[in-house]
Structure formats: structure tokens, C-alpha cells
Design a protein around this motif. Structure first.
Motif, PDB file in Angstrom:
ATOM      1  N   THR A 244       0.713  -1.132  -0.101  1.00 33.66           N
ATOM      2  CA  THR A 244       0.070   0.052  -0.094  1.00 33.66           C
ATOM      3  C   THR A 244       0.934   1.026  -0.128  1.00 33.66           C
ATOM      4  N   ILE A 245       0.303   2.548  -0.203  1.00 34.70           N
ATOM      5  CA  ILE A 245       0.819   3.581  -0.077  1.00 34.70           C
ATOM      6  C   ILE A 245       1.425   3.731   1.253  1.00 34.70           C
ATOM      7  N   SER A 246       2.672   4.278   1.461  1.00 29.17           N
ATOM      8  CA  SER A 246       3.338   4.218   2.798  1.00 29.17           C
ATOM      9  C   SER A 246       3.942   5.459   2.906  1.00 29.17           C
ATOM     10  N   PRO A 247       4.225   5.940   4.180  1.00 26.05           N
ATOM     11  CA  PRO A 247       5.323   7.078   4.335  1.00 26.05           C
ATOM     12  C   PRO A 247       6.572   6.579   4.206  1.00 26.05           C
ATOM     13  N   SER A 248       7.236   6.031   3.058  1.00 26.97           N
ATOM     14  CA  SER A 248       8.501   5.901   2.656  1.00 26.97           C
ATOM     15  C   SER A 248       8.691   6.296   1.246  1.00 26.97           C
ATOM     16  N   LEU A 249       9.936   5.981   0.746  1.00 35.79           N
ATOM     17  CA  LEU A 249      10.158   6.522  -0.594  1.00 35.79           C
ATOM     18  C   LEU A 249       9.708   5.354  -1.494  1.00 35.79           C
ATOM     19  N   GLN A 250       9.892   4.165  -1.235  1.00 35.01           N
ATOM     20  CA  GLN A 250       9.369   3.115  -1.948  1.00 35.01           C
ATOM     21  C   GLN A 250       7.772   3.060  -1.967  1.00 35.01           C
ATOM     22  N   GLY A 251       7.079   3.721  -0.847  1.00 32.55           N
ATOM     23  CA  GLY A 251       5.747   3.741  -1.136  1.00 32.55           C
ATOM     24  C   GLY A 251       5.091   4.755  -1.766  1.00 32.55           C
ATOM     25  N   ILE A 252       5.751   5.467  -2.369  1.00 29.40           N
ATOM     26  CA  ILE A 252       5.115   6.599  -3.399  1.00 29.40           C
ATOM     27  C   ILE A 252       4.956   5.980  -4.791  1.00 29.40           C
ATOM     28  N   PRO A 253       3.566   6.326  -5.092  1.00 29.58           N
ATOM     29  CA  PRO A 253       3.177   5.474  -6.503  1.00 29.58           C
ATOM     30  C   PRO A 253       3.983   6.297  -7.552  1.00 29.58           C
ATOM     31  N   MET A 254       4.159   5.491  -8.654  1.00 28.67           N
ATOM     32  CA  MET A 254       4.925   5.501  -9.561  1.00 28.67           C
ATOM     33  C   MET A 254       4.684   6.897 -10.497  1.00 28.67           C
ATOM     34  N   GLU A 255       3.129   7.028 -10.418  1.00 28.54           N
ATOM     35  CA  GLU A 255       2.643   8.248 -11.216  1.00 28.54           C
ATOM     36  C   GLU A 255       2.979   9.541 -10.368  1.00 28.54           C
ATOM     37  N   VAL A 256       3.101   9.614  -8.941  1.00 36.08           N
ATOM     38  CA  VAL A 256       3.651  10.771  -8.303  1.00 36.08           C
ATOM     39  C   VAL A 256       5.083  10.795  -8.491  1.00 36.08           C
ATOM     40  N   MET A 257       5.878   9.922  -8.338  1.00 38.99           N
ATOM     41  CA  MET A 257       7.335  10.000  -8.588  1.00 38.99           C
ATOM     42  C   MET A 257       7.686  10.713  -9.816  1.00 38.99           C
ATOM     43  N   SER A 258       7.043  10.074 -10.901  1.00 36.08           N
ATOM     44  CA  SER A 258       7.216  10.880 -12.330  1.00 36.08           C
ATOM     45  C   SER A 258       7.050  12.212 -12.252  1.00 36.08           C
ATOM     46  N   LYS A 259       6.109  12.691 -11.457  1.00 35.57           N
ATOM     47  CA  LYS A 259       5.880  14.268 -11.392  1.00 35.57           C
ATOM     48  C   LYS A 259       6.976  14.625 -10.572  1.00 35.57           C
ATOM     49  N   VAL A 260       7.480  14.043  -9.480  1.00 29.25           N
ATOM     50  CA  VAL A 260       8.645  14.424  -8.831  1.00 29.25           C
ATOM     51  C   VAL A 260      10.011  14.770  -9.645  1.00 29.25           C
ATOM     52  N   ASN A 261      10.292  13.728 -10.330  1.00 32.55           N
ATOM     53  CA  ASN A 261      11.383  13.477 -11.085  1.00 32.55           C
ATOM     54  C   ASN A 261      11.497  14.658 -12.120  1.00 32.55           C
ATOM     55  N   ALA A 262      10.127  15.123 -12.525  1.00 28.27           N
ATOM     56  CA  ALA A 262      10.149  16.265 -13.744  1.00 28.27           C
ATOM     57  C   ALA A 262      10.802  17.437 -13.042  1.00 28.27           C
ATOM     58  N   HIS A 263      11.020  17.814 -11.512  1.00 26.55           N
ATOM     59  CA  HIS A 263      11.254  18.999 -11.049  1.00 26.55           C
ATOM     60  C   HIS A 263      12.802  18.845 -10.481  1.00 26.55           C
ATOM     61  N   LEU A 264      13.482  17.562 -10.704  1.00 27.68           N
ATOM     62  CA  LEU A 264      14.839  17.272 -10.219  1.00 27.68           C
ATOM     63  C   LEU A 264      15.735  17.252 -11.410  1.00 27.68           C
ATOM     64  N   ASP A 265      16.926  17.850 -10.937  1.00 29.71           N
ATOM     65  CA  ASP A 265      18.026  17.861 -12.062  1.00 29.71           C
ATOM     66  C   ASP A 265      18.158  16.263 -12.358  1.00 29.71           C
ATOM     67  N   ILE A 266      19.389  16.139 -13.319  1.00 28.98           N
ATOM     68  CA  ILE A 266      19.536  14.638 -13.679  1.00 28.98           C
ATOM     69  C   ILE A 266      19.860  13.944 -12.859  1.00 28.98           C
ATOM     70  N   ARG A 267      21.061  14.620 -11.984  1.00 32.79           N
ATOM     71  CA  ARG A 267      21.684  13.871 -10.938  1.00 32.79           C
ATOM     72  C   ARG A 267      20.877  13.453 -10.082  1.00 32.79           C
ATOM     73  N   SER A 268      19.927  14.256  -9.339  1.00 36.67           N
ATOM     74  CA  SER A 268      19.120  13.863  -8.244  1.00 36.67           C
ATOM     75  C   SER A 268      18.165  12.927  -8.767  1.00 36.67           C
ATOM     76  N   ALA A 269      17.602  13.025  -9.900  1.00 33.35           N
ATOM     77  CA  ALA A 269      16.601  11.973 -10.621  1.00 33.35           C
ATOM     78  C   ALA A 269      17.470  10.545 -10.498  1.00 33.35           C
ATOM     79  N   GLN A 270      18.781  10.663 -10.987  1.00 35.23           N
ATOM     80  CA  GLN A 270      19.357   9.207 -10.994  1.00 35.23           C
ATOM     81  C   GLN A 270      19.568   8.499  -9.283  1.00 35.23           C
ATOM     82  N   ASN A 271      19.730   9.816  -8.373  1.00 29.42           N
ATOM     83  CA  ASN A 271      19.925   9.063  -7.062  1.00 29.42           C
ATOM     84  C   ASN A 271      18.855   8.625  -6.574  1.00 29.42           C
TER      85      ASN A 271
END
Length: 282
Positions: A244-271
Motif C-alpha cells: 500500500t502507499i506508505s510514508p516511505s520513498l518506495q511507498g510513493i506511487p510511480m505516477e507521483v514519482m514521475s511528477k517529482v522527477n520532472a522537477h529534479l535535475d538529472i543527478r538528483s533523479a538518478q540518485n
């Protein structure tokens, strides 16, 4: 006529202004309201440091209520003279309260009636009622083995916690002034989590009369223990056994992570991608 109308509406306006000066605690629940819980009054002069909530909010003058209750319980029921109590004992008391704050309780412990119907609530990372209930239920048999390591079992508060796959063992061993603490999941993880904390630095004295003098620098210690041991275990359990969705990095839905990555620089997104892949690989 206008004057009468203004007077008629003055009282509701005052009520609104009064409500604006009050804030519902984010931890407040319907059950707490039924128990007579009162929101904390909030004004521009509110000194939030005067309302200790978590272990890290404690200082040399005032301990968080949950930590104070647990410490008083320990001194009352340990059956030892103050001179026989080890500083590492007080460190275990600290770790216990931190575990409660993360949503872990002693394995097999009975939940209070007001919480049993909510045991399945997976987002419970902190529940003041749960912490308060178990603060005075510290298992004293954890301190009986004077010659060996501390060893005790905890479990995640969840309906599936009836199964042993949501439990873990905490093993702590003193090495000089360091307390090496290992958290070992019973299932689903090849290795455990480990950290080491300097005992005397955080527990300068054993003082049964002035409890706040027992501890110092708890903010950094709480973050370290939670980040190194307790939160990784809880997040791992959410990923492996409670999908389930949980208060952790791996618990964030992929759809949300794609939105987050759109605001990150390349290095941060890779990390971020590397961190998620590492967590799933375990």
C-alpha cells in the motif's frame, strides 16, 4: 437598524475569531475528543517548545510526557538501587519510546480497547494514544540479563501483525561506551539494520529524582535511531507484506514519482532511482 444588525452579528464574528486562534492537533482523533481532548490554543505568542511531544523535544528541564512516564515506570519497577542501574538501561528505555513513536509495540502486547478497531490503519506512524498506553507498559524482563546483551521483540501495529512476519528482534550489546543496536526482521530481509550510539554522551547520569538530567542531546539521537533502525524496518514491512502507499520513498506511487522527477535535475533523479531500486532489491 444598522446598529441592531451589527450587534446581532458581533457574537458569531467573535466566535470565528476565537476559532482562528485555535488549532486542532494533527494527532487529534474522534476518540480523543470523546475523552475530553482539548486543542492547543494557538496565538502569535505560542511557544511551541513548551509543548514537548516526541523524544527529540525533550531537554534538560523537561522531558516529553511519554518518555517521562516510561522512565518513572522503569525506576519504580526495576527493583534495583539507583547505583545498580546502568546508563545503557536508560538508553534501552529511550529506544523503546522511540519505537512507540514509529508505530512499534512489544510483540504480543494487547492493544487498548479504543485502538483495536483501528489496528489495520497502515498510516499510523504516530498515535499519541498508543504511545501513552504503552509508556507505562515497558516489559521489565528486558533488563534481567545483566551479563549479556539486551534482547527484545517488537511488532508493527497492523492487523497483519498477528503474523510473525511483521515482527523483529532488537539486540543491543555494550562495547565500551558504545551501545551497538541491531534490529533483525523475522522475515523478508536478508540482513538487519544496525547503528551504534555513545551512551555517556546521551545519558550523562542516572538520576531518579530529577529525570530530565538523565538525558541530553536527544534530538540528534532520535533522528539517528529512527533513520538507521526503526523507520527502515517499518518501510520494509510496508513494501514486503502490506502492499500500500506508505510514508516511505518506495511507498510513493510511480505516477507521483514521475511528477517529482520532472522537477529534479538529472543527478538528483538518478540518485532517487538508484535508492528506489536498492530498496526494492532488498
Amino acid at each position: 437598524m444598522d446598529s441592531d444588525s451589527s450587534e446581532q452579528h458581533s457574537t458569531p464574528l467573535e466566535n470565528v475569531n476565537d476559532e482562528l486562534q485555535r488549532s486542532r492537533s494533527p494527532l487529534e482523533t474522534v476518540a480523543e475528543e470523546a475523552e475530553g481532548y482539548h486543542p492547543i490554543p494557538v496565538t502569535p505568542q505560542t511557544e511551541w517548545k513548551s509543548f514537548p511531544l516526541l523524544v527529540e523535544d525533550s531537554n534538560r528541564l523537561l522531558l516529553a510526557p511519554s518518555l517521562e512516564r516510561t522512565l518513572r515506570h522503569f525506576f519504580t519497577h526495576c527493583g534495583k538501587d539507583v547505583t545498580e542501574i546502568r546508563r545503557s538501561d536508560l538508553m534501552i528505555v529511550l529506544i523503546y519510546v522511540m519505537a512507540l513513536e514509529v508505530g512499534l509495540i512489544p510483540k504480543g502486547a494487547s492493544l487498548p480497547t479504543t485502538l483495536r478497531s483501528e489496528k489495520h490503519y497502515v498510516y499510523r506512524s504516530f498515535d499519541r494514544r498508543l504511545v501513552k498506553h504503552f509508556a507505562t507498559r515497558l516489559p521489565m524482563d528486558w533488563f534481567h540479563n545483566r551479563g549479556g546483551p539486551y534482547r527484545f521483540e517488537l511488532e508493527l501495529v497492523h492487523e497483519k501483525a498477528q503474523c510473525k512476519n511483521l515482527s523483529c528482534s532488537v539486540v543491543a550489546l555494550c562495547s565500551g561506551d558504545l551501545l551497538v543496536v541491531n534490529l533483525i526482521p523475522h522475515h523478508g530481509y536478508k540482513a538487519g539494520f544496525s547503528t551504534a550510539v555513545p551512551v555517556s554522551f546521551h545519558v550523562p547520569s542516572v538520576n531518579a529524582d530529577r529525570l530530565p538530567l538523565c538525558y541530553q542531546y536527544l534530538q540528534g539521537l532520535s533522528v539517528k535511531v529512527k533513520d538507521d533502525l526503526l523507520v527502515p524496518f517499518r518501510n520494509h514491512m510496508y513494501t514486503k507484506f502490506i502492499p500500500t502507499i506508505s510514508p516511505s520513498l518506495q511507498g510513493i506511487p510511480m505516477e507521483v514519482m514521475s511528477k517529482v522527477n520532472a522537477h529534479l535535475d538529472i543527478r538528483s533523479a538518478q540518485n532517487v532511482k538508484k535508492a528506489i531500486n536498492t530498496l526494492y532489491a532488498t
